[in-house]
Design an enzyme around this catalytic site. Structure first.
Site, PDB file in Angstrom:
ATOM      1  N   SER A   1      32.405 -26.769   3.428  1.00  0.00           N
ATOM      2  CA  SER A   1      31.928 -25.509   3.597  1.00  0.00           C
ATOM      3  C   SER A   1      32.825 -24.573   4.452  1.00  0.00           C
ATOM      4  O   SER A   1      33.117 -23.487   4.104  1.00  0.00           O
ATOM      5  CB  SER A   1      30.456 -25.364   4.183  1.00  0.00           C
ATOM      6  OG  SER A   1      29.462 -26.119   3.418  1.00  0.00           O
TER       7      SER A   1
ATOM      8  N   TRP B   1      22.636 -16.397   8.608  1.00  0.00           N
ATOM      9  CA  TRP B   1      23.058 -17.750   7.728  1.00  0.00           C
ATOM     10  C   TRP B   1      24.601 -17.528   7.377  1.00  0.00           C
ATOM     11  O   TRP B   1      25.091 -17.925   6.138  1.00  0.00           O
ATOM     12  CB  TRP B   1      22.134 -17.754   6.617  1.00  0.00           C
ATOM     13  CG  TRP B   1      20.999 -17.943   6.699  1.00  0.00           C
ATOM     14  CD1 TRP B   1      19.971 -17.035   6.408  1.00  0.00           C
ATOM     15  CD2 TRP B   1      20.263 -19.239   7.250  1.00  0.00           C
ATOM     16  NE1 TRP B   1      18.690 -17.637   6.753  1.00  0.00           N
ATOM     17  CE2 TRP B   1      18.796 -19.121   7.199  1.00  0.00           C
ATOM     18  CE3 TRP B   1      20.743 -20.378   7.806  1.00  0.00           C
ATOM     19  CZ2 TRP B   1      18.113 -19.915   7.718  1.00  0.00           C
ATOM     20  CZ3 TRP B   1      20.032 -21.480   8.355  1.00  0.00           C
ATOM     21  CH2 TRP B   1      18.592 -21.039   8.271  1.00  0.00           C
TER      22      TRP B   1
ATOM     23  N   GLU C   1      25.380 -19.786  -1.853  1.00  0.00           N
ATOM     24  CA  GLU C   1      26.505 -19.349  -3.033  1.00  0.00           C
ATOM     25  C   GLU C   1      25.769 -19.058  -4.088  1.00  0.00           C
ATOM     26  O   GLU C   1      26.381 -19.363  -5.196  1.00  0.00           O
ATOM     27  CB  GLU C   1      27.451 -20.308  -3.159  1.00  0.00           C
ATOM     28  CG  GLU C   1      28.426 -20.451  -1.879  1.00  0.00           C
ATOM     29  CD  GLU C   1      29.420 -19.649  -1.691  1.00  0.00           C
ATOM     30  OE1 GLU C   1      29.857 -18.891  -2.791  1.00  0.00           O
ATOM     31  OE2 GLU C   1      30.013 -19.611  -0.760  1.00  0.00           O
TER      32      GLU C   1
ATOM     33  N   GLY D   1      30.506 -12.282   5.876  1.00  0.00           N
ATOM     34  CA  GLY D   1      29.038 -11.871   6.087  1.00  0.00           C
ATOM     35  C   GLY D   1      28.786 -10.879   4.911  1.00  0.00           C
ATOM     36  O   GLY D   1      29.111  -9.871   4.873  1.00  0.00           O
ATOM     37  N   LEU D   2      27.751 -11.645   4.146  1.00  0.00           N
ATOM     38  CA  LEU D   2      27.166 -10.880   2.985  1.00  0.00           C
ATOM     39  C   LEU D   2      25.775 -10.780   3.287  1.00  0.00           C
ATOM     40  O   LEU D   2      25.017  -9.927   3.231  1.00  0.00           O
ATOM     41  CB  LEU D   2      27.420 -11.298   1.540  1.00  0.00           C
ATOM     42  CG  LEU D   2      26.948 -10.779   0.421  1.00  0.00           C
ATOM     43  CD1 LEU D   2      27.462  -9.659   0.219  1.00  0.00           C
ATOM     44  CD2 LEU D   2      27.279 -11.714  -0.903  1.00  0.00           C
ATOM     45  N   THR D   3      25.029 -12.352   3.319  1.00  0.00           N
ATOM     46  CA  THR D   3      23.653 -12.308   3.542  1.00  0.00           C
ATOM     47  C   THR D   3      22.949 -11.622   4.623  1.00  0.00           C
ATOM     48  O   THR D   3      23.730 -11.472   5.641  1.00  0.00           O
ATOM     49  CB  THR D   3      23.411 -13.767   3.607  1.00  0.00           C
ATOM     50  OG1 THR D   3      23.779 -14.362   2.520  1.00  0.00           O
ATOM     51  CG2 THR D   3      21.807 -14.089   3.460  1.00  0.00           C
TER      52      THR D   3
ATOM     53  N   LEU E   1      32.777 -14.924  -4.312  1.00  0.00           N
ATOM     54  CA  LEU E   1      31.815 -15.999  -4.668  1.00  0.00           C
ATOM     55  C   LEU E   1      32.264 -16.900  -5.682  1.00  0.00           C
ATOM     56  O   LEU E   1      32.187 -18.012  -5.540  1.00  0.00           O
ATOM     57  CB  LEU E   1      30.360 -15.300  -4.612  1.00  0.00           C
ATOM     58  CG  LEU E   1      29.933 -14.736  -3.249  1.00  0.00           C
ATOM     59  CD1 LEU E   1      28.533 -14.256  -3.635  1.00  0.00           C
ATOM     60  CD2 LEU E   1      29.681 -15.986  -2.112  1.00  0.00           C
TER      61      LEU E   1
HETATM   62  P1  FAD Z   1      16.142 -15.560  -1.343  1.00  0.00           P
HETATM   63  O1  FAD Z   1      16.853 -14.635  -1.768  1.00  0.00           O
HETATM   64  O2  FAD Z   1      14.838 -14.855  -0.362  1.00  0.00           O
HETATM   65  O3  FAD Z   1      15.396 -16.587  -2.394  1.00  0.00           O
HETATM   66  C1  FAD Z   1      14.032 -17.497  -2.173  1.00  0.00           C
HETATM   67  C2  FAD Z   1      13.734 -18.083  -3.358  1.00  0.00           C
HETATM   68  O4  FAD Z   1      13.476 -16.867  -4.448  1.00  0.00           O
HETATM   69  C3  FAD Z   1      14.901 -18.945  -3.826  1.00  0.00           C
HETATM   70  O5  FAD Z   1      14.448 -20.063  -4.493  1.00  0.00           O
HETATM   71  C4  FAD Z   1      15.430 -17.936  -5.023  1.00  0.00           C
HETATM   72  O6  FAD Z   1      15.984 -18.808  -6.136  1.00  0.00           O
HETATM   73  C5  FAD Z   1      14.167 -17.263  -5.484  1.00  0.00           C
HETATM   74  N1  FAD Z   1      14.545 -15.972  -6.215  1.00  0.00           N
HETATM   75  C6  FAD Z   1      15.268 -14.902  -5.588  1.00  0.00           C
HETATM   76  N2  FAD Z   1      15.398 -14.205  -6.614  1.00  0.00           N
HETATM   77  C7  FAD Z   1      15.141 -14.364  -7.541  1.00  0.00           C
HETATM   78  C8  FAD Z   1      14.823 -13.927  -9.029  1.00  0.00           C
HETATM   79  N3  FAD Z   1      15.125 -12.742  -9.317  1.00  0.00           N
HETATM   80  N4  FAD Z   1      14.227 -14.665  -9.856  1.00  0.00           N
HETATM   81  C9  FAD Z   1      13.764 -15.874  -9.449  1.00  0.00           C
HETATM   82  N5  FAD Z   1      13.780 -16.450  -8.351  1.00  0.00           N
HETATM   83  C10 FAD Z   1      14.380 -15.704  -7.373  1.00  0.00           C
HETATM   84  N6  FAD Z   1      25.621 -16.241   3.366  1.00  0.00           N
HETATM   85  C11 FAD Z   1      26.586 -15.431   3.614  1.00  0.00           C
HETATM   86  O7  FAD Z   1      26.798 -14.330   3.130  1.00  0.00           O
HETATM   87  N7  FAD Z   1      27.647 -16.215   4.199  1.00  0.00           N
HETATM   88  C12 FAD Z   1      27.728 -17.541   4.410  1.00  0.00           C
HETATM   89  O8  FAD Z   1      28.825 -17.938   5.206  1.00  0.00           O
HETATM   90  C13 FAD Z   1      26.676 -18.204   4.380  1.00  0.00           C
HETATM   91  N8  FAD Z   1      26.542 -19.465   4.641  1.00  0.00           N
HETATM   92  C14 FAD Z   1      25.302 -20.379   4.713  1.00  0.00           C
HETATM   93  C15 FAD Z   1      25.032 -21.466   5.208  1.00  0.00           C
HETATM   94  C16 FAD Z   1      23.891 -22.020   4.905  1.00  0.00           C
HETATM   95  C17 FAD Z   1      23.764 -23.362   5.809  1.00  0.00           C
HETATM   96  C18 FAD Z   1      23.004 -21.589   4.393  1.00  0.00           C
HETATM   97  C19 FAD Z   1      21.563 -22.230   4.085  1.00  0.00           C
HETATM   98  C20 FAD Z   1      22.957 -20.268   3.707  1.00  0.00           C
HETATM   99  C21 FAD Z   1      24.150 -19.670   4.077  1.00  0.00           C
HETATM  100  N9  FAD Z   1      24.439 -18.208   3.602  1.00  0.00           N
HETATM  101  C22 FAD Z   1      25.533 -17.594   3.594  1.00  0.00           C
HETATM  102  C23 FAD Z   1      23.406 -17.634   2.817  1.00  0.00           C
HETATM  103  C24 FAD Z   1      23.082 -17.959   1.400  1.00  0.00           C
HETATM  104  O9  FAD Z   1      23.970 -17.563   0.494  1.00  0.00           O
HETATM  105  C25 FAD Z   1      21.504 -17.358   1.031  1.00  0.00           C
HETATM  106  O10 FAD Z   1      20.469 -18.157   1.762  1.00  0.00           O
HETATM  107  C26 FAD Z   1      21.185 -17.442  -0.439  1.00  0.00           C
HETATM  108  O11 FAD Z   1      21.981 -16.437  -1.037  1.00  0.00           O
HETATM  109  C27 FAD Z   1      19.770 -17.302  -0.765  1.00  0.00           C
HETATM  110  O12 FAD Z   1      19.136 -16.207  -0.092  1.00  0.00           O
HETATM  111  P2  FAD Z   1      17.724 -16.301   0.788  1.00  0.00           P
HETATM  112  O13 FAD Z   1      17.974 -17.518   1.733  1.00  0.00           O
HETATM  113  O14 FAD Z   1      17.710 -15.088   1.255  1.00  0.00           O
HETATM  114  O15 FAD Z   1      16.875 -16.723  -0.140  1.00  0.00           O
END
Ligand code: FAD
Length: 390
Positions: A96, A167, A369, A135-137, A245
């Site tokens: 990662s 995150w 991702e 930084g996107l999330t 991505l």
């Molecule tokens: P949510 O978007 O809230 O989703 C929750 C659930 O709902 C999931 O099961 C999802 O599949 C589902 N869902 C959402 N939308 C829909 C839809 N339209 N239809 C059906 N189901 C749906 N981000 C960065 O920007 N930079 C990083 O370096 C980075 N590193 C990370 C490192 C770790 C250890 C982790 C755990 C995450 C990291 N992330 C990073 C963030 C990661 O990309 C997000 O966690 C991911 O995109 C999901 O977003 P969320 O956690 O807000 O879940």
């Protein structure tokens, strides 16, 4: 000792060039010698092994496909993938770190940056002297990054940045962050934020059960003055971060094969050595079923991903094709980790073996991702033309 022997059931090695094999074997040896001996303790202690950074740079893990004039390794996409495979064979957290540095920090600076930005940042990121984050999330926007709230305002001689990202891999140790934020018209742009800028902080996220050897945190911007020359000028809109991505997801597709290979190899060796009821457990049909299905899935993934690499080298791989490989391979690796853990019985949960760590790591890999669900919807959109996100 790290006894890993890579499975290659269909002689997929024949598809690789001598350079691919050299790059892969160099990364493999480096993992055996430098990563494997310390990874268990590092992950148990939830620390990032900073002592590995220069070695990662040496095996070409930072900017594998960035041209050598900017300090990159100048390799093709298959070599990049193979490096990710070997690193993730060691640990998904270390892969990662390399994915972020290469595809999410050096990638956008190389593709969307000015010549001055390339010269300033890329060589230092390639050598590991500087670490980067992406930084996107945000707290309220994960799968739907287009809704982001982080914004910047044109103040004449600088931009004023406000908002928060969460995150974020590498955040607490990053020297530079590529941050995606909206301007006053609501258009997404990339900005390079540097450690030390007033109002910029990076608190660490604690208590993770997954990717414990990768450091994660927030990026907080409280009226940060960003110099105008730090805006990435050559691409904007949501497509800009999504293209980065694509490259990281492609690397993850390879990486997941590495984790799966390590779990399979460990389970196979154990099944041949461990005796119950007077026989090696590998002689029982139920254990053979597990192992036979594992090698079948790994073999399919190797061929799928190699083909994707060829398409990527030719500039023809689509985002949807990359989504399919990321989704398939991570699910495959996670299933293999779960089955392999059972083959080891109680030993499967022990840090004496790598399987439980891979299993927990892959729970993040299947979410970040683009989640498993999101990638399926991307395939669904691609084949039907109908958008489930709207
Ligand atoms: P949510 O978007 O809230 O989703 C929750 C659930 O709902 C999931 O099961 C999802 O599949 C589902 N869902 C959402 N939308 C829909 C839809 N339209 N239809 C059906 N189901 C749906 N981000 C960065 O920007 N930079 C990083 O370096 C980075 N590193 C990370 C490192 C770790 C250890 C982790 C755990 C995450 C990291 N992330 C990073 C963030 C990661 O990309 C997000 O966690 C991911 O995109 C999901 O977003 P969320 O956690 O807000 O879940």
């Amino acid at each position: 000792p790290d006894l890993f022997q890579a499975p290659d059931y269909y002689q997929a090695d024949d598809l690789l060039t001598d350079e691919h094999k050299l790059v892969r074997d160099t990364a493999r040896e480096w993992v055996k010698k430098n990563l494997s001996p310390i990874i268990e303790e590092t992950a148990q202690n939830a620390t990032f092994p900073t002592q590995l950074v220069s070695g990662l740079a040496e095996v070409g893990a930072f900017g594998s496909y960035i041209p050598e004039e900017y300090g990159g390794a100048g390799l093709d996409q298959i070599s990049y993938g193979l490096i990710m495979q070997e690193l993730e064979r060691g640990d998904s957290g270390i892969r990662s770190t390399a994915s972020v540095q290469s595809s999410l920090v050096m990638g956008p600076i190389f593709n969307y940056g000015t010549e001055a930005q390339r010269q300033k940042y890329l060589p230092k990121l390639a050598s590991g002297e500087w670490m980067g984050s992406f930084g996107l999330t945000e707290p309220n926007h994960g799968s739907n990054p287009g809704g982001m709230e982080t914004k910047f305002k044109d103040m004449g001689d600088h931009y004023l940045l406000n908002g928060a990202k969460m995150w974020i891999s590498n955040a607490p140790i990053c020297d530079v962050a590529v941050v995606w934020a909206k301007n006053e018209e609501g258009r997404i742009h990339g900005l390079i934020v540097e450690r030390g800028m007033e109002g910029f902080s990076t608190p660490e996220t604690h208590n993770k059960w997954s990717l414990r050897a990768s450091i994660t945190g927030e990026l907080i911007f409280d009226n940060v003055k960003v110099p105008k020359e730090n805006l990435l000028p050559n691409k904007s809109g949501l497509g800009a971060p999504l293209l980065c991505l694509d490259s990281a997801r492609y690397g993850i597709a390879w990486g997941a094969i590495g984790a799966a290979m390590d779990c399979y190899d460990t389970a196979l060796r154990y099944a041949k050595e461990r005796t119950q009821f007077g026989k090696p457990i590998g002689q029982f049909q139920l254990q053979q079923k597990k192992l036979a299905e594992m090698i079948t899935e790994i073999t399919k993934a190797q061929l799928l991903t190699w083909r994707l690499g060829v398409l990527k080298n030719e500039g023809r791989a689509t985002s949807a094709q990359i989504s399919m490989a990321k989704r398939n391979n991570v699910e495959m690796a996670l299933q293999i980790a779960r089955e392999a853990r059972q083959v080891l019985g109680a030993m499967g949960i022990s840090g004496e073996y790598s399987i439980m760590r891979h299993s927990m790591n892959l729970e993040s890999v299947i979410t970040y991702e683009g989640t498993h669900d999101v990638h399926l919807l991307i395939t669904g959109l691609d084949i039907t033309g109908l958008n489930a996100f709207k």
